[in-house]
Design a protein around this motif. Structure first.
Motif, PDB file in Angstrom:
ATOM      1  N   GLU A 168      29.790  18.224 -35.055  1.00  0.00           N
ATOM      2  CA  GLU A 168      29.539  18.192 -36.502  1.00  0.00           C
ATOM      3  C   GLU A 168      28.322  17.341 -36.842  1.00  0.00           C
ATOM      4  O   GLU A 168      27.568  17.633 -37.779  1.00  0.00           O
ATOM      5  CB  GLU A 168      30.741  17.595 -37.235  1.00  0.00           C
ATOM      6  N   LEU A 169      28.144  16.244 -36.096  1.00  0.00           N
ATOM      7  CA  LEU A 169      27.149  15.244 -36.465  1.00  0.00           C
ATOM      8  C   LEU A 169      25.737  15.555 -35.993  1.00  0.00           C
ATOM      9  O   LEU A 169      24.769  15.000 -36.520  1.00  0.00           O
ATOM     10  CB  LEU A 169      27.570  13.878 -35.889  1.00  0.00           C
ATOM     11  N   THR A 170      25.602  16.429 -35.007  1.00  0.00           N
ATOM     12  CA  THR A 170      24.281  16.684 -34.435  1.00  0.00           C
ATOM     13  C   THR A 170      23.606  17.874 -35.112  1.00  0.00           C
ATOM     14  O   THR A 170      24.203  18.573 -35.918  1.00  0.00           O
ATOM     15  CB  THR A 170      24.394  16.930 -32.926  1.00  0.00           C
ATOM     16  N   SER A 171      22.361  18.082 -34.778  1.00  0.00           N
ATOM     17  CA  SER A 171      21.562  19.152 -35.398  1.00  0.00           C
ATOM     18  C   SER A 171      22.288  20.489 -35.323  1.00  0.00           C
ATOM     19  O   SER A 171      22.743  20.896 -34.254  1.00  0.00           O
ATOM     20  CB  SER A 171      20.204  19.254 -34.702  1.00  0.00           C
ATOM     21  N   GLY A 172      22.378  21.145 -36.470  1.00  0.00           N
ATOM     22  CA  GLY A 172      23.086  22.417 -36.528  1.00  0.00           C
ATOM     23  C   GLY A 172      24.538  22.262 -36.915  1.00  0.00           C
ATOM     24  O   GLY A 172      25.197  23.219 -37.312  1.00  0.00           O
ATOM     25  N   GLY A 173      25.047  21.033 -36.834  1.00  0.00           N
ATOM     26  CA  GLY A 173      26.425  20.787 -37.215  1.00  0.00           C
ATOM     27  C   GLY A 173      26.596  20.728 -38.725  1.00  0.00           C
ATOM     28  O   GLY A 173      25.646  20.511 -39.476  1.00  0.00           O
ATOM     29  N   GLU A 174      27.825  20.916 -39.159  1.00  0.00           N
ATOM     30  CA  GLU A 174      28.130  20.972 -40.587  1.00  0.00           C
ATOM     31  C   GLU A 174      27.726  19.685 -41.312  1.00  0.00           C
ATOM     32  O   GLU A 174      27.124  19.720 -42.387  1.00  0.00           O
ATOM     33  CB  GLU A 174      29.628  21.223 -40.766  1.00  0.00           C
ATOM     34  N   ILE A 175      28.042  18.535 -40.725  1.00  0.00           N
ATOM     35  CA  ILE A 175      27.748  17.248 -41.366  1.00  0.00           C
ATOM     36  C   ILE A 175      26.245  16.987 -41.382  1.00  0.00           C
ATOM     37  O   ILE A 175      25.672  16.541 -42.375  1.00  0.00           O
ATOM     38  CB  ILE A 175      28.472  16.097 -40.645  1.00  0.00           C
ATOM     39  N   ALA A 176      25.573  17.273 -40.276  1.00  0.00           N
ATOM     40  CA  ALA A 176      24.143  16.991 -40.157  1.00  0.00           C
ATOM     41  C   ALA A 176      23.324  17.815 -41.145  1.00  0.00           C
ATOM     42  O   ALA A 176      22.244  17.391 -41.577  1.00  0.00           O
ATOM     43  CB  ALA A 176      23.669  17.265 -38.734  1.00  0.00           C
TER      44      ALA A 176
END
Length: 348
Positions: free
Chosen positions: A273-281
């Motif tokens: 979630e936290l990395t590039s492409g993830g929902e949060i990022a």
């Protein structure tokens, strides 16, 4: 092979050393002192031999014990029916003096760590189940029992993506932080991507704290304000992880800085979630905030796997006399059974 979502570089790990970030944010964190770690001390910490620590380094400040027989001897003897050997505790007089001086300067009680990690996985071995130390012996006991400390000393760059590049030269340090009673419900982990605060997680996600849920808006605002005023654009990297503490007055303090990568626990988020492409990022609005919302979602502590059975703790602390008696009876019975078996198998 497990999927890796972060491309963490060795330089990022180096930048998260305590001695690197502490001078930058000294005004916003707990008072600390840093001592170079001599090579002979490092060798001792990595020695797999019997854990023996000297009792001659205890703080000269008043202690809370009334046991006049508590002074440890320099020589520890282990005897059996066949041989008697003596294990001598190593001595580091110059280093011990510097450590005690630093402990006294910090009020007599400290929280120890190395360049990156604290021995959080080893608090079970301390008599008070705490990381609070007042002597070098206390620190050694925790450090030699900690996998986190061993990782710092042996494999600090294990999870880095640039394994082909040479490892940076490291100077290992003992970090002593003034002991502070931090309420676990006041600690939060903040994830920063490209100098933008993208996510905040309750640090102790194993417990439900009602005040966190009720004060979510105030907590979020306080952390965002602290980040924008004191942290943003001031660190050496644009991707990193902060541990912060919000006290009873609403003030936020910096506790630690960690690499942005899987070597750091993502707690209530996932690294996907936290990395590039993830929902949060990818979100454009403010940081996502997550906490343990009810008793139903409470989880066991991740450090439980490092602990020993409760019965062993009771025995070592002398808290259960009946267990001690049962244990001694069991050992006596096992010894008798072993002797009988040897007699039966002996050549006639």
């Amino acid at each position: 092979m497990a999927t890796r979502y972060c491309s963490m570089k060795k330089e990022q790990v180096v930048n998260c050393q305590f001695s690197v970030w502490y001078p930058i944010f000294k005004q916003h964190t707990i008072k600390s002192l840093i001592l170079p770690l001599p090579q002979n001390v490092i060798d001792y910490l990595l020695d797999d031999g019997t854990l023996v620590v000297s009792g001659s380094d205890h703080n000269t400040q008043p202690t809370h014990t009334n046991n006049s027989d508590s002074d440890a001897e320099e020589d520890v003897q282990w005897s059996d029916d066949e041989t008697t050997s003596t294990v001598t505790a190593p001595e580091f007089p110059e280093f011990t003096s510097k450590v005690l001086e630093a402990i006294n300067a910090l009020g007599g009680r400290v929280f120890p760590k190395l360049n990156w990690s604290a021995p959080r996985d080893a608090n079970w071995i301390a008599l008070n189940s705490s990381l609070q130390c007042d002597s070098l012996s206390d620190i050694f006991l925790l450090f030699k029992s900690s996998d986190f400390i061993t990782h710092d000393l042996t494999q600090p760059f294990l999870a880095c993506s640039d394994q082909d590049s040479p490892d940076p030269v490291l100077n290992y340090e003992l970090v002593l932080r003034k002991w502070s009673e931090l309420i676990p419900g006041g600690e939060f982990r903040c994830f920063v991507k490209e100098n933008k605060l993208i996510a905040i997680s309750q640090r102790d996600y194993t417990q439900h704290y009602q005040h966190v849920l009720k004060q979510e808006e105030q907590i979020l605002h306080a952390i965002e304000q602290f980040f924008s005023q004191h942290i943003q654009y001031n660190f050496l990297d644009e991707d990193f992880v902060l541990d912060v503490y919000r006290d009873s007055q609403g003030r936020v303090w910096l506790i630690d800085v960690n690499p942005f990568g899987e070597v750091t626990d993502s707690l209530l988020f996932s690294w996907e979630e936290l990395t590039s492409g993830g929902e949060i990022a990818q979100q454009q609005e403010g940081p996502a905030f997550r906490c343990t919302t009810s008793e139903v979602t409470v989880q066991p502590s991740p450090c439980l796997s490092y602990r020993i059975p409760r019965d062993f703790v009771d025995l070592s602390a002398g808290e259960d006399a009946y267990k001690l008696i049962d244990f001694l009876k069991l050992k006596k019975s096992q010894q008798e059974d072993s002797e009988e078996e040897e007699e039966e198998n002996a050549p006639q």
